[in-house]
Write an enzyme that holds these catalytic residues in place. Structure first.
Site, PDB file in Angstrom:
ATOM      1  N   LYS A  83       4.013  -1.488  -1.925  1.00 10.67           N
ATOM      2  CA  LYS A  83       4.660  -0.548  -0.997  1.00 10.67           C
ATOM      3  C   LYS A  83       6.132  -0.454  -1.355  1.00 10.67           C
ATOM      4  O   LYS A  83       6.846  -1.466  -1.360  1.00 10.67           O
ATOM      5  CB  LYS A  83       4.536  -1.134   0.404  1.00 10.67           C
ATOM      6  CG  LYS A  83       4.032  -0.188   1.453  1.00 10.67           C
ATOM      7  CD  LYS A  83       3.987  -0.964   2.756  1.00 10.67           C
ATOM      8  CE  LYS A  83       3.493  -0.148   3.892  1.00 10.67           C
ATOM      9  NZ  LYS A  83       3.645  -0.847   5.154  1.00 10.67           N
TER      10      LYS A  83
HETATM   11  C1  E4P Z   1       2.838   1.241   7.854  1.00  6.82           C
HETATM   12  O1  E4P Z   1       2.390   0.864   6.795  1.00  6.82           O
HETATM   13  C2  E4P Z   1       3.753   0.460   8.700  1.00  6.82           C
HETATM   14  O2  E4P Z   1       3.486  -0.904   8.526  1.00  6.82           O
HETATM   15  C3  E4P Z   1       3.574   0.714  10.168  1.00  6.82           C
HETATM   16  O3  E4P Z   1       2.585   1.685  10.444  1.00  6.82           O
HETATM   17  C4  E4P Z   1       4.815   0.796  10.963  1.00  6.82           C
HETATM   18  O4  E4P Z   1       4.495   1.084  12.299  1.00  6.82           O
HETATM   19  P1  E4P Z   1       5.490   0.821  13.522  1.00  6.82           P
HETATM   20  O5  E4P Z   1       6.314   2.044  13.703  1.00  6.82           O
HETATM   21  O6  E4P Z   1       4.570   0.599  14.693  1.00  6.82           O
HETATM   22  O7  E4P Z   1       6.309  -0.392  13.183  1.00  6.82           O
END
Ligand code: E4P
Length: 217
Positions: A83
């Protein structure tokens, strides 16, 4: 539509996997920190349960460090997807990792223009954050709709991974919009099963079944 869990909690991952409903997992530094787990060890543990793509995030800002860390993460397990942030340097790093055959999930995507760049460099996944846009009074789901349309217009292979999901309606709306994947917290996954009329109806049927059983002739 594929279901990913957005968590680093092994029990949650095991529970969803056991139901045969888990296609992958996304993690981020905040989710790993919440578990108090050692980063690399936890990623391997997750990969061993899931049998599907597991996103592990790079944690540096400069291109060289992101590339180095991306290579290291990709060696942890064949299911690891690296990522990288959807920034100019993040895209530079992603490009160099893709050239080396490493799969990329471009995270923290908040606009269609960013998503277009992500597809053009050949990332495997783009993660538009729906809930965080809703939080600042922007229509997060509209971003998913726009990206799906743009990718279809040009036949881009990058998969749209709807992220930052807050409730079951987000999952349904992402499915209607044509997102390839939705990654959700375990709480939302559990909520997908629930309907008060299902519980009420089931209680009534079981009660009536007791009456049927007592009929002898
Ligand atoms: C995606 O890969 C992220 O880890 C995640 O969806 C972030 O979500 P949040 O806004 O609830 O922290």
């Amino acid at each position: 539509m594929k279901f990913f869990l957005d968590t680093a909690n092994l029990d949650e991952i095991r529970n969803a996997a056991e139901l045969g409903l888990l296609d992958g997992v996304t993690t981020n530094p905040s989710l790993i920190a919440k578990e108090g787990a050692k980063f690399e060890k936890r990623i391997v543990e997750i990969c061993e349960i899931v049998q599907g793509p597991v996103s592990a995030e790079v944690t540096s800002r400069d291109v060289h460090s992101m590339c180095r860390q991306g290579h290291e993460l990709s060696k942890l397990h064949p299911w690891v997807v690296v990522k990288t942030p959807t920034t100019k340097d993040g895209l530079r790093a992603a490009r160099c990792l893709i050239k080396d055959g490493i799969k990329i999930n471009s995270t923290l995507c908040f606009s269609s223009s960013q998503a277009l760049l992500v597809a053009k460099i050949g990332a495997s996944f783009v993660s538009p954050f729906v809930g965080r846009l809703d939080d600042i009074s922007h229509d997060g789901m509209n971003l998913i709709r726009e990206i799906v349309t743009i990718y279809r217009n040009y036949g881009f292979k990058t998969q749209v991974l709807a992220a930052s999901i807050r409730h079951p309606l987000h999952v349904v709306e992402a499915a209607k919009a044509g997102a390839d994947i939705v990654t959700m917290p375990y709480k939302v996954f559990e909520q997908l099963f629930q309907h008060p009329l299902t519980d009420k109806g089931q209680d009534q049927f079981l009660k009536d079944w007791e009456r049927v059983k007592s009929v002898v002739t």
